[in-house]
Design a protein around this motif. Structure first.
Motif, PDB file in Angstrom:
ATOM      1  N   ASP A 379     -15.429  -3.398   1.423  1.00 36.89           N
ATOM      2  CA  ASP A 379     -16.519  -2.939   0.467  1.00 36.89           C
ATOM      3  C   ASP A 379     -15.353  -3.886  -0.692  1.00 36.89           C
ATOM      4  OD1 ASP A 379     -15.994  -1.485  -1.900  1.00 36.89           O
ATOM      5  OD2 ASP A 379     -14.325   0.122  -1.794  1.00 36.89           O
ATOM      6  N   SER A 380     -16.825  -5.057  -0.898  1.00 42.68           N
ATOM      7  CA  SER A 380     -16.132  -5.477  -1.779  1.00 42.68           C
ATOM      8  C   SER A 380     -17.437  -6.423  -2.358  1.00 42.68           C
ATOM      9  CB  SER A 380     -15.449  -7.276  -1.015  1.00 42.68           C
ATOM     10  OG  SER A 380     -15.301  -7.991  -2.059  1.00 42.68           O
ATOM     11  N   HIS A 381     -17.734  -6.721  -3.696  1.00 41.28           N
ATOM     12  CA  HIS A 381     -18.837  -6.732  -4.466  1.00 41.28           C
ATOM     13  C   HIS A 381     -18.434  -8.503  -3.805  1.00 41.28           C
ATOM     14  CE1 HIS A 381     -15.778  -6.617  -7.332  1.00 41.28           C
ATOM     15  NE2 HIS A 381     -16.363  -7.726  -7.842  1.00 41.28           N
ATOM     16  N   SER A 386     -18.335  -8.919   2.019  1.00 38.76           N
ATOM     17  CA  SER A 386     -19.103  -8.061   1.665  1.00 38.76           C
ATOM     18  C   SER A 386     -19.813  -7.833   3.167  1.00 38.76           C
ATOM     19  CB  SER A 386     -20.385  -8.073   1.035  1.00 38.76           C
ATOM     20  OG  SER A 386     -21.443  -9.135   1.657  1.00 38.76           O
ATOM     21  N   ALA A 404     -27.317  -4.031  -1.780  1.00 37.62           N
ATOM     22  CA  ALA A 404     -26.690  -4.380  -3.200  1.00 37.62           C
ATOM     23  C   ALA A 404     -27.490  -4.356  -4.562  1.00 37.62           C
ATOM     24  CB  ALA A 404     -26.980  -6.062  -2.762  1.00 37.62           C
ATOM     25  N   ARG A 408     -29.703 -10.262  -1.665  1.00 36.60           N
ATOM     26  CA  ARG A 408     -28.813 -10.969  -0.991  1.00 36.60           C
ATOM     27  C   ARG A 408     -29.700 -12.347   0.369  1.00 36.60           C
ATOM     28  NH1 ARG A 408     -26.427 -10.209  -5.042  1.00 36.60           N
ATOM     29  NH2 ARG A 408     -24.532  -8.862  -5.296  1.00 36.60           N
ATOM     30  N   ILE A 451     -20.560 -12.115 -11.377  1.00 30.99           N
ATOM     31  CA  ILE A 451     -19.625 -11.416 -10.418  1.00 30.99           C
ATOM     32  C   ILE A 451     -18.555 -12.290 -10.437  1.00 30.99           C
ATOM     33  CG2 ILE A 451     -19.035 -11.245  -7.758  1.00 30.99           C
ATOM     34  CD1 ILE A 451     -21.774 -11.564  -7.024  1.00 30.99           C
TER      35      ILE A 451
END
Length: 498
Positions: A379-381, A386, A404, A408, A451
């Motif tokens: 759980d990370s952008h 990620s 996403a 990516r 980001i």
């Protein structure tokens, strides 16, 4: 349990079970206490006799205890470890009788009816109990009576090793305080205010007013202590044992013979596993040779299994490497690692995971299951956060990878700086740049995707601030993932699209 024989109950109370266990693991001289958090304050959970002699007590704030006793040594409490220790003591107490159960979180209760003569009498039996426990480092108080309530009262409020002769429990309990009836603190305080300070005084009082004032619990505890109301001792069920053995009339040495015997053991073991709705994760095969030496073959499975046909071939490599010596005369198979495996619907969809688990297990027998990893979404952008690497063995299918907002790259690596050739085209990527000693020209760029760093995670790589990511297609055919830091004005490459 025995016709015509009165019951005889032993109560064991370990007043300092937690601290005794901690001091057995790591001895400490002087005042010692275990601490735990309660009511948003660090408080004393358990302490030894030296700490009590300094005026400390359970529930006392730890900061206050340190002020009273500067030499106090402390460690965090471990209630789970204390529960395991109590269970070990319960199993140890089965040497004295077949019926043993827990009494709260710091006591045991034993029904020794008909077994005291095996130790030379009741006095010799509880003396042996006390001597063994004290020698092991546990402080214990023992009580023996006709009922569970009487034994508990003698253990908690008696002399420390008190025995009530058969049929004389009422006279022995009469002088004990009312707290020995296992009542709550409010009831004990109310009885004392009425002048009923001993069990004998409560027994002589009229039952009707007591029932109206305190309810049925007081009279129920009184009747249980005197044996007028039954109180059962429920022993804990022993955990299932997943081990089978095969003793051979003649020694064997061929791999085929060992595998044939192993197949018979697997059939019996899997029947036990299926009855308990469990599956084996780790199996240990012990081969005893005629010279009384043993060889072990350990098999770690990628997922819980109980199908003999699937497990048997996985043992072949380990069995072939065993030196049989002059022959093997006994095989023993034990499931040392077991997981719940409830009955599930079987269909075509279940075949693919089974085949994958078999493959992971076969590879794991060669290089180790811990060396087989798979990607798991996180759980990370942040691109490099990620995903995470986790062992593939035993990992249930997780949620699908989140989509996403932008494509990516399939290949991701640490950011690598690029040198810009010619004038910069803010905010678009440079028209020409050099990367890895190669010169590239931008044909098409898609972006930017901004980001922001996660401020709650200390990451030196993201201290520069925001990043604007671009998908750059070069005239040389490479499709790169570039980002620009508006604060510093630098360009980096972090990935490549295939």
């Amino acid at each position: 349990m025995f016709d015509g024989t009165p019951r005889r109950i032993v109560s064991m109370w370990f007043p300092r079970l937690a601290s005794d266990r901690a001091l057995r693991l790591c001895p400490v001289e002087g005042p010692f206490a275990l601490t735990g958090r309660a009511e948003n304050t660090e408080r004393i959970f358990c302490l030894n006799a030296q700490a009590e002699a300094q005026g400390l007590h359970r529930g006392m704030p730890f900061a206050e205890a340190r002020a009273f006793c500067p030499d106090l040594r402390a460690r965090p409490a471990d209630p789970a470890g204390d529960a395991r220790q109590l269970e070990g003591l319960r199993r140890w107490s089965l040497r004295y009788c077949p019926w043993a159960g827990r009494e709260g979180t710091d006591g045991l209760v034993l029904d020794i009816t008909g077994s005291a003569h095996l130790a030379g009498g009741e006095a010799a039996l509880i003396a042996d109990m006390r001597a063994r426990l004290v020698r092991a480092g546990f402080g214990v108080r023992l009580g023996l009576g006709d009922t569970r309530g009487a034994a508990w009262a003698l253990a908690h409020h008696g002399t420390g090793m008190a025995i009530a002769p058969p049929g004389q429990g009422a006279s022995v309990l009469a002088p004990l305080p009312v707290a020995a009836l296992r009542l709550d603190d409010d009831t004990v305080t109310a009885l004392q205010r009425l002048g009923l300070r001993t069990i004998g005084a409560v027994a002589q009082a009229a039952r009707g007013p007591l029932a109206r004032r305190f309810g049925p619990d007081l009279l129920a505890r009184l009747d249980q202590a005197f044996g007028r109301a039954p109180e059962a001792i429920t022993p804990l069920a022993e955990p299932p044992h997943y081990g089978v053995r095969l003793t051979l009339p003649e020694p064997i040495g061929l791999t085929s013979d060992v595998m044939a015997g192993l197949a018979r053991l697997l059939d019996r073991l899997c029947v036990r596993l299926r009855a308990q709705e469990a599956g084996a994760r780790t199996l240990c095969l012990t081969l005893r040779r005629v010279d009384r030496e043993s060889r072990e073959v350990t098999l770690r499975l990628a997922s819980a299994m109980r199908d003999p046909a699937r497990i048997l071939p996985l043992f072949a490599r380990g069995v072939e490497e065993v030196d049989a010596g002059f022959g093997i005369d006994q095989l023993r198979l034990e499931a040392v690692g077991v997981e719940p495996m409830p009955v599930a619907q079987i269909g075509p969809a279940a075949e693919a995971p089974d085949r994958l688990d078999n493959l992971v297990t076969r590879i794991g027998t060669r290089i180790g299951l811990d060396n087989i990893l798979r990607f798991q979404p996180a759980d990370s952008h942040i691109p490099e956060r990620s995903f995470t690497l986790v062992p593939a063995a035993g990992l249930a299918p997780g949620a699908p990878w989140p989509r996403a907002p932008r494509p990516r790259p399939l290949q991701l690596f640490p950011p690598e700086p690029v040198s810009v050739q010619g004038p910069a085209r803010e905010p678009a990527p440079p028209a020409t740049f050099r990367w890895r000693r190669m010169r590239f020209a931008t044909a098409r760029a898609t972006g930017p995707e901004r980001i922001a760093p996660e401020w709650w995670v200390p990451d030196p790589g993201w201290r520069s601030g925001l990043r604007d990511y671009w998908r750059v297609e070069t005239r040389q055919g490479r499709r790169l993932w570039l980002f620009h830091t508006p604060q510093m004005g630098d360009w980096f490459v972090q990935g490549e699209f295939l």
